[in-house]
Scaffold this motif. Structure first.
Motif, mmCIF file in Angstrom:
data_model
loop_
_atom_site.group_PDB
_atom_site.id
_atom_site.type_symbol
_atom_site.label_atom_id
_atom_site.label_comp_id
_atom_site.label_asym_id
_atom_site.label_seq_id
_atom_site.Cartn_x
_atom_site.Cartn_y
_atom_site.Cartn_z
ATOM 1 N N THR A 38 61.552 40.323 48.423
ATOM 2 C CA THR A 38 61.123 41.509 48.108
ATOM 3 C C THR A 38 59.550 41.687 48.405
ATOM 4 O O THR A 38 58.847 40.814 48.109
ATOM 5 N N ILE A 39 59.366 42.806 48.938
ATOM 6 C CA ILE A 39 57.865 43.120 49.366
ATOM 7 C C ILE A 39 57.055 43.135 48.071
ATOM 8 O O ILE A 39 57.109 44.097 47.279
ATOM 9 N N PRO A 40 56.017 42.318 47.788
ATOM 10 C CA PRO A 40 55.331 42.315 46.811
ATOM 11 C C PRO A 40 54.458 43.630 46.348
ATOM 12 O O PRO A 40 54.015 44.200 47.235
ATOM 13 N N TRP B 264 57.576 35.818 47.382
ATOM 14 C CA TRP B 264 58.718 35.225 46.874
ATOM 15 C C TRP B 264 59.931 35.013 47.661
ATOM 16 O O TRP B 264 60.443 36.189 47.842
ATOM 17 N N ILE B 265 60.245 34.164 48.124
ATOM 18 C CA ILE B 265 61.298 34.136 49.286
ATOM 19 C C ILE B 265 62.634 33.267 48.651
ATOM 20 O O ILE B 265 62.314 32.119 48.289
ATOM 21 N N LYS B 266 63.700 33.933 48.881
ATOM 22 C CA LYS B 266 64.935 33.097 48.222
ATOM 23 C C LYS B 266 65.864 32.609 49.480
ATOM 24 O O LYS B 266 66.044 33.507 50.379
ATOM 25 N N VAL B 267 65.949 31.244 49.634
ATOM 26 C CA VAL B 267 66.708 30.808 50.963
ATOM 27 C C VAL B 267 68.037 30.809 50.659
ATOM 28 O O VAL B 267 68.523 30.080 49.596
ATOM 29 N N GLN C 184 66.167 22.388 36.868
ATOM 30 C CA GLN C 184 67.109 23.247 37.170
ATOM 31 C C GLN C 184 66.990 23.529 38.855
ATOM 32 O O GLN C 184 65.811 23.759 39.054
ATOM 33 N N PRO C 185 68.075 23.562 39.545
ATOM 34 C CA PRO C 185 68.135 24.119 41.093
ATOM 35 C C PRO C 185 67.457 25.320 41.202
ATOM 36 O O PRO C 185 67.713 26.024 40.413
ATOM 37 N N CYS C 186 66.479 25.652 42.186
ATOM 38 C CA CYS C 186 65.765 26.939 42.497
ATOM 39 C C CYS C 186 66.031 26.906 43.894
ATOM 40 O O CYS C 186 65.392 26.242 44.821
ATOM 41 N N ASN C 187 66.446 27.942 44.506
ATOM 42 C CA ASN C 187 66.607 28.363 45.972
ATOM 43 C C ASN C 187 65.470 29.088 46.596
ATOM 44 O O ASN C 187 65.406 29.483 47.661
ATOM 45 N N ALA C 188 64.398 29.088 45.645
ATOM 46 C CA ALA C 188 63.219 29.904 46.400
ATOM 47 C C ALA C 188 61.714 29.172 46.699
ATOM 48 O O ALA C 188 61.895 28.130 46.234
ATOM 49 N N ILE C 189 60.895 29.931 47.239
ATOM 50 C CA ILE C 189 59.849 29.243 47.571
ATOM 51 C C ILE C 189 58.634 30.266 47.537
ATOM 52 O O ILE C 189 58.779 31.385 47.525
#
Length: 427
Positions: free
Chosen positions: A337-339, A346-349, A382-387
């Motif tokens: 989402t454009i901040p 914040w990027i979700k892979v 916990q697993p997280c798919n973001a960077i």
């Protein structure tokens, strides 16, 4: 309001240092007072005779004589008195806080120091703390040794979900669980998501704070770095009961190396933080405080606000560039989402449940450093798919190369996952 209910037992037991109190008296006493009380070194022994600074607009100032002596000397723990007065005026103009006469300000050594001092005055062992999820890692670093119970409140594209917050509070009260004394929130240009909390949600959170009797730690270093059409209204401006501890920082808007920030809160809470400082580093760097005071004096309010406008334009352009590059290089690989403010994307892979191993093991190999999303979660196990990617400092060319390398890193990770699935007979 009785603030003793919010303080830790350690905070309640702290006592003022007599020498620090005498320093405060010496600074506010009439000129004819002769002090033999403080252990201050003699300014004649300092090897510095002049410090000259030139500002970005061409104006300049020089510290010399008595002013330089003061800039290199001990000061009261609360801060350099002329700067304190300038900051009071800044807060009054920019936030128009209710109950202004019952509030005070303390200067701290950057936002992280203020965060640490404020939380350690209020959060004791095992205390529950409301946090937006994801949230700034520096907060967890402070809270972890106290074994605080983090109560995560999920966010959407606009920040904290206030309906969920109400349900969490209602559920804890119904279950007879210990209720939180404080909520940590980073409302404008949130780190790491870049969201800006809408006014109605801010009002909802404040109403819940009143209803459930907790304080709001408003960590707002990106307050002047919003990319929305309207300037965000601060929690301090809504605070009719004295529940808000507002933390401002000069790091993102003037200089991070100055190591200066300031806390605005009810006077009893500021006093607790000041006493804590008396037992640690005594006061924030004097020379930094004198430099900032002179800048504020030369520029005045209008030119300071113009500076903030310029840096908003500067960072908004960088936000737009990295967003376009992410769209180009990460198409089909990730979502974002454009901040609406701040420094971060914040990027979700897609297809990668947990980015930690990918970033920490493949990042250097692929020539790009990013922060794995789990570092910002209330439960980092916990697993997280973001960077998180910062667009603040890298050149446009480096941004382009970094996201191109990141895309290759994602593809390599997806290939590994696919091969592992084949070997395990999962495909």
């Amino acid at each position: 309001m009785d603030y003793s209910q919010f303080k830790t037992e350690v905070s309640k037991r702290r006592r003022t240092a007599p020498t620090r109190e005498l320093t405060k008296i010496a600074y506010s006493a009439p000129m004819e007072l002769i002090s033999l009380a403080e252990g201050m070194p003699n300014e004649e022994t300092f090897p510095f005779t002049e410090i000259s600074l030139k500002l970005i607009d061409g104006s300049s100032f020089t510290l010399e004589g008595e002013e330089l002596g003061a800039a290199l000397q001990y000061i009261p723990s609360q801060g350099y008195p002329p700067l304190l007065q300038a900051l009071r005026e800044l807060q009054r103009k920019n936030h128009a806080p209710p109950l202004w006469e019952s509030r005070d300000i303390v200067v701290v050594s950057g936002g992280q120091d203020g965060l640490s001092k404020a939380l350690e005055a209020i959060v004791g062992p095992g205390d529950p703390v409301l946090v937006q999820d994801p949230f700034y890692t520096g907060t967890e670093v402070v809270l972890s040794p106290h074994k605080a119970e983090l109560i995560p409140v999920a966010q959407d594209a606009f920040g904290v979900d206030t309906a969920l917050l109400r349900e969490i509070l209602k559920g804890r009260r119904a279950a007879g669980k210990k209720m939180p004394k404080i909520m940590y929130i980073n409302p404008t240009g949130a780190n790491p998501t870049g969201s800006v909390l809408p006014l109605e949600r801010r009002k909802d959170i404040y109403r819940l704070a009143c209803e459930y009797n907790f304080l709001i730690l408003d960590d707002d270093p990106y307050h002047y770095m919003y990319f929305t059409d309207e300037a965000p209204k601060s929690f301090l401006s809504l605070d009719t009961e004295g529940r808000v501890i507002r933390l401002d920082s000069f790091s993102k808007i003037l200089s991070s190396g100055l190591r200066l920030g300031f806390i605005t809160a009810a006077a009893p809470l500021v006093a607790s933080i000041e006493v804590h400082m008396q037992s640690s580093h005594l006061h924030a760097p004097t020379i930094s405080q004198v430099i900032v005071y002179n800048l504020l004096k030369i520029w005045g309010h209008d030119r300071l606000m113009e500076h903030f406008r310029r840096i908003r334009v500067f960072y908004k352009k960088r936000r737009d560039v990295i967003s376009a590059l992410a769209k180009k290089h990460l198409h089909g690989l990730a979502d974002f989402t454009i901040p609406s403010g701040g420094f971060f994307l914040w990027i979700k892979v897609r297809g990668v449940k947990d980015t930690w191993r990918m970033v920490m093991q493949r990042g250097v190999t692929h020539g790009v450093l990013l922060v794995p999303g789990a570092a910002f979660m209330a439960d980092p196990s916990q697993p997280c798919n973001a960077i998180r990617a910062s667009f603040a400092k890298a050149s446009y060319e480096d941004m382009n190369s970094a996201l191109e390398r990141f895309a290759k890193m994602i593809r390599a990770e997806l290939s590994t996952i696919s091969n592992n699935n084949i070997e395990n007979g999962e495909v």
